[in-house]
Motif scaffolding. Structure first.
Motif, PDB file in Angstrom:
ATOM      1  N   SER A 106       0.704  -1.243  -0.223  1.00  0.00           N
ATOM      2  CA  SER A 106      -0.054  -0.032   0.008  1.00  0.00           C
ATOM      3  C   SER A 106       0.855   1.348   0.055  1.00  0.00           C
ATOM      4  O   SER A 106       0.592   2.115  -0.889  1.00  0.00           O
ATOM      5  CB  SER A 106      -0.934  -0.029   1.158  1.00  0.00           C
ATOM      6  N   ILE A 107       1.957   1.304   0.841  1.00  0.00           N
ATOM      7  CA  ILE A 107       2.719   2.274   0.825  1.00  0.00           C
ATOM      8  C   ILE A 107       3.403   2.614  -0.624  1.00  0.00           C
ATOM      9  O   ILE A 107       3.551   3.710  -1.183  1.00  0.00           O
ATOM     10  CB  ILE A 107       3.825   2.233   1.823  1.00  0.00           C
ATOM     11  N   LYS A 108       3.945   1.864  -0.966  1.00  0.00           N
ATOM     12  CA  LYS A 108       4.384   1.716  -2.435  1.00  0.00           C
ATOM     13  C   LYS A 108       3.539   2.218  -3.515  1.00  0.00           C
ATOM     14  O   LYS A 108       3.790   3.075  -4.402  1.00  0.00           O
ATOM     15  CB  LYS A 108       4.788   0.376  -2.991  1.00  0.00           C
ATOM     16  N   HIS A 109       2.200   1.662  -3.473  1.00  0.00           N
ATOM     17  CA  HIS A 109       1.389   2.154  -4.528  1.00  0.00           C
ATOM     18  C   HIS A 109       0.938   3.803  -4.164  1.00  0.00           C
ATOM     19  O   HIS A 109       0.848   4.325  -5.284  1.00  0.00           O
ATOM     20  CB  HIS A 109       0.073   1.187  -4.528  1.00  0.00           C
ATOM     21  N   HIS A 110       0.690   3.943  -3.048  1.00  0.00           N
ATOM     22  CA  HIS A 110       0.086   5.442  -2.829  1.00  0.00           C
ATOM     23  C   HIS A 110       1.059   6.383  -2.606  1.00  0.00           C
ATOM     24  O   HIS A 110       0.777   7.445  -3.139  1.00  0.00           O
ATOM     25  CB  HIS A 110      -0.844   5.291  -1.528  1.00  0.00           C
ATOM     26  N   THR A 158      10.673   1.475   1.471  1.00  0.00           N
ATOM     27  CA  THR A 158       9.688   1.655   0.428  1.00  0.00           C
ATOM     28  C   THR A 158       9.089   2.783   0.262  1.00  0.00           C
ATOM     29  O   THR A 158       9.030   3.152  -1.038  1.00  0.00           O
ATOM     30  CB  THR A 158       8.418   0.546   0.840  1.00  0.00           C
ATOM     31  N   ALA A 159       8.786   3.559   0.927  1.00  0.00           N
ATOM     32  CA  ALA A 159       8.214   4.943   0.619  1.00  0.00           C
ATOM     33  C   ALA A 159       9.186   5.752  -0.197  1.00  0.00           C
ATOM     34  O   ALA A 159       8.900   6.395  -1.104  1.00  0.00           O
ATOM     35  CB  ALA A 159       7.867   5.651   2.118  1.00  0.00           C
ATOM     36  N   ILE A 160      10.574   5.795   0.357  1.00  0.00           N
ATOM     37  CA  ILE A 160      11.642   6.491  -0.557  1.00  0.00           C
ATOM     38  C   ILE A 160      11.687   6.105  -1.966  1.00  0.00           C
ATOM     39  O   ILE A 160      11.933   6.763  -2.776  1.00  0.00           O
ATOM     40  CB  ILE A 160      13.090   6.644   0.105  1.00  0.00           C
ATOM     41  N   ASP A 161      11.709   4.680  -2.037  1.00  0.00           N
ATOM     42  CA  ASP A 161      11.820   4.089  -3.281  1.00  0.00           C
ATOM     43  C   ASP A 161      10.759   4.322  -4.140  1.00  0.00           C
ATOM     44  O   ASP A 161      10.801   4.701  -5.716  1.00  0.00           O
ATOM     45  CB  ASP A 161      12.051   2.448  -3.353  1.00  0.00           C
ATOM     46  N   ALA A 162       9.639   4.692  -3.755  1.00  0.00           N
ATOM     47  CA  ALA A 162       8.310   5.040  -4.267  1.00  0.00           C
ATOM     48  C   ALA A 162       8.350   6.585  -4.704  1.00  0.00           C
ATOM     49  O   ALA A 162       7.218   7.159  -5.331  1.00  0.00           O
ATOM     50  CB  ALA A 162       7.219   4.475  -3.718  1.00  0.00           C
ATOM     51  N   GLY A 163       9.097   7.178  -4.138  1.00  0.00           N
ATOM     52  CA  GLY A 163       9.204   8.711  -4.450  1.00  0.00           C
ATOM     53  C   GLY A 163       8.806   9.618  -3.415  1.00  0.00           C
ATOM     54  O   GLY A 163       8.820  10.968  -3.574  1.00  0.00           O
ATOM     55  N   ALA A 164       8.965   9.270  -2.095  1.00  0.00           N
ATOM     56  CA  ALA A 164       8.663  10.110  -1.038  1.00  0.00           C
ATOM     57  C   ALA A 164       9.824  11.062  -0.705  1.00  0.00           C
ATOM     58  O   ALA A 164      11.007  10.695  -0.886  1.00  0.00           O
ATOM     59  CB  ALA A 164       8.387   9.293   0.377  1.00  0.00           C
ATOM     60  N   THR A 165       9.792  12.331  -0.733  1.00  0.00           N
ATOM     61  CA  THR A 165      10.735  13.550  -0.375  1.00  0.00           C
ATOM     62  C   THR A 165      11.023  13.722   0.978  1.00  0.00           C
ATOM     63  O   THR A 165      11.854  14.268   1.249  1.00  0.00           O
ATOM     64  CB  THR A 165      10.450  14.527  -1.325  1.00  0.00           C
ATOM     65  N   VAL A 166       9.861  13.636   1.841  1.00  0.00           N
ATOM     66  CA  VAL A 166      10.065  13.736   3.345  1.00  0.00           C
ATOM     67  C   VAL A 166       9.557  12.486   3.994  1.00  0.00           C
ATOM     68  O   VAL A 166       8.434  12.075   3.589  1.00  0.00           O
ATOM     69  CB  VAL A 166       9.155  14.953   3.458  1.00  0.00           C
TER      70      VAL A 166
END
Ligand code: KIV
Ligand code: ZN
Length: 353
Positions: free
Chosen positions: A120-124, A156-164
């Protein structure tokens, strides 16, 4: 000198204070004052929560020009899309996506397994990143999350594009030693730690939220979340004015700076107190009515001779007009004579005794 971003959630977590409701006009007034106060990010609300929240976030996005305006979203596509609709006209926009990662939340609240939470983290986060240049992800209840799984979730969040990446102490459970160690652990475990901004979001259930936030800053957090006067869910959030003044007064130790305009502190605090209907306790640090009052004779004598004997913060620094020397049963002659002179009486040497 590290720059610490200030993320104000008075309009979102602050409005979760039992009994506190701001109307749209009040929210705009608060947002404007927060911008004057120098906060970097204003979390304006939770757009999916209600039409009222949506319109307030949209209106704030229209009027705020220098600060970034943020909307909260669960890890649900329609939440993120609604936040985008509210924020699309903002000069600077970000979304704040969250999902719980502690076993207790995953089992009892979400009914999701660890692999499901990671998926879910990855997708959202990836979905949010298609719409927003700045995407903040929070693993809710991070301080009660298995640290190894926390690393997986954050990675996972960073790999999916999270910047913070924001690390919330959702239930105010941690202490400064543990929270500092958690940031150190994340720093050592996440190879791209320095490429994203790590943030801290603490609650005050055990009265340690400001100390915890400062411990996070000491260990690599570059953003601090909180509210003015520390209002918020249950016992409240980190009081941003306390962190800002601590970083300034103990600059020798923290070696950090912020964009906060310190002499706007009192004005900002007064506004939030009035509109929230939450009086500031007199003994509250930085902006309480007694913060610059000296009643004991020994202290009064010291302050009259040299204010720095008992004052580490100049009242003017935070926009308080001046200190005060209330006369009580423990007050001394020096303060009494000074007050008589202020009132226009000249006392003889005999009278002074
Ligand atoms: O306390 C919390 O975990 C929150 C999240 C939404 C970040 O407020
Ligand atoms: Zn919170």
């Amino acid at each position: 000198m590290a720059y610490i971003q200030f993320f104000d959630t008075t309009l979102r977590d602050g409005e979760q204070t039992p009994g506190v409701n701001f109307n749209q006009q009040e929210k705009i007034q608060i947002a404007r004052q927060l911008e004057t106060y120098g906060v970097d990010v204003i979390e304006a609300g939770f757009p999916i929560a209600s039409d009222g929240d949506f319109h307030s976030v949209k209106e704030i996005a229209n009027v705020i020009k220098t600060a970034t305006v943020c909307g909260l979203a669960r890890s649900v596509e329609r939440d993120i899309d609604r936040a985008y609709e509210a924020l699309r006209d903002a000069a600077n926009a970000q979304v704040h996506v969250f999902l719980a990662t502690s076993d207790v939340h995953m089992k009892h609240k979400l009914n999701m397994s660890r692999p499901q939470v990671l998926a879910s983290i990855k997708h959202h986060v990836a979905h949010a990143r298609k719409l927003f240049p700045i995407v903040q992800f929070s693993p809710e209840d991070a301080t009660r999350t298995d640290p190894a799984f926390l690393v997986e979730a954050v990675q996972t969040a960073i790999d999916a594009g999270a910047t913070v990446i924001n690390i919330p102490d959702t239930v105010g459970f941690t202490n400064p030693t543990e929270f500092g160690a958690l940031f150190r652990y994340l720093r050592e475990s996440i190879p791209r730690f320095d490429e994203v901004i790590f943030s801290t979001h603490c609650h005050d259930d055990l009265g340690m939220s400001v100390a915890n936030a400062l411990a996070a800053i000491e260990n690599g957090a570059r953003r601090v979340e909180g509210t003015v006067n520390g209002i918020g869910e249950r016992a409240g959030n980190t009081a941003l004015e306390e962190v800002a003044v601590a970083l300034h007064i103990r600059n020798d130790y923290y070696k950090s700076e912020s964009g906060i305009i310190l002499n706007q502190t009192k004005k900002t605090s007064d506004l939030i107190s009035r509109l929230s209907g939450m009086p500031v306790p007199r003994n509250k640090a930085i902006i309480g009515g007694n913060a610059y009052a000296h009643e004991s004779g020994i202290h009064q004598d010291g302050v009259l001779k040299e204010p720095t004997t008992y004052e580490i913060i100049t009242p003017a620094l935070v926009g308080v007009e001046k200190n005060s020397l209330p006369l009580g049963k423990l007050s001394g002659r020096h303060a009494f004579v000074t007050r008589m002179e202020e009132l226009g009486y000249t006392m003889t040497d005999d009278e002074e005794k």
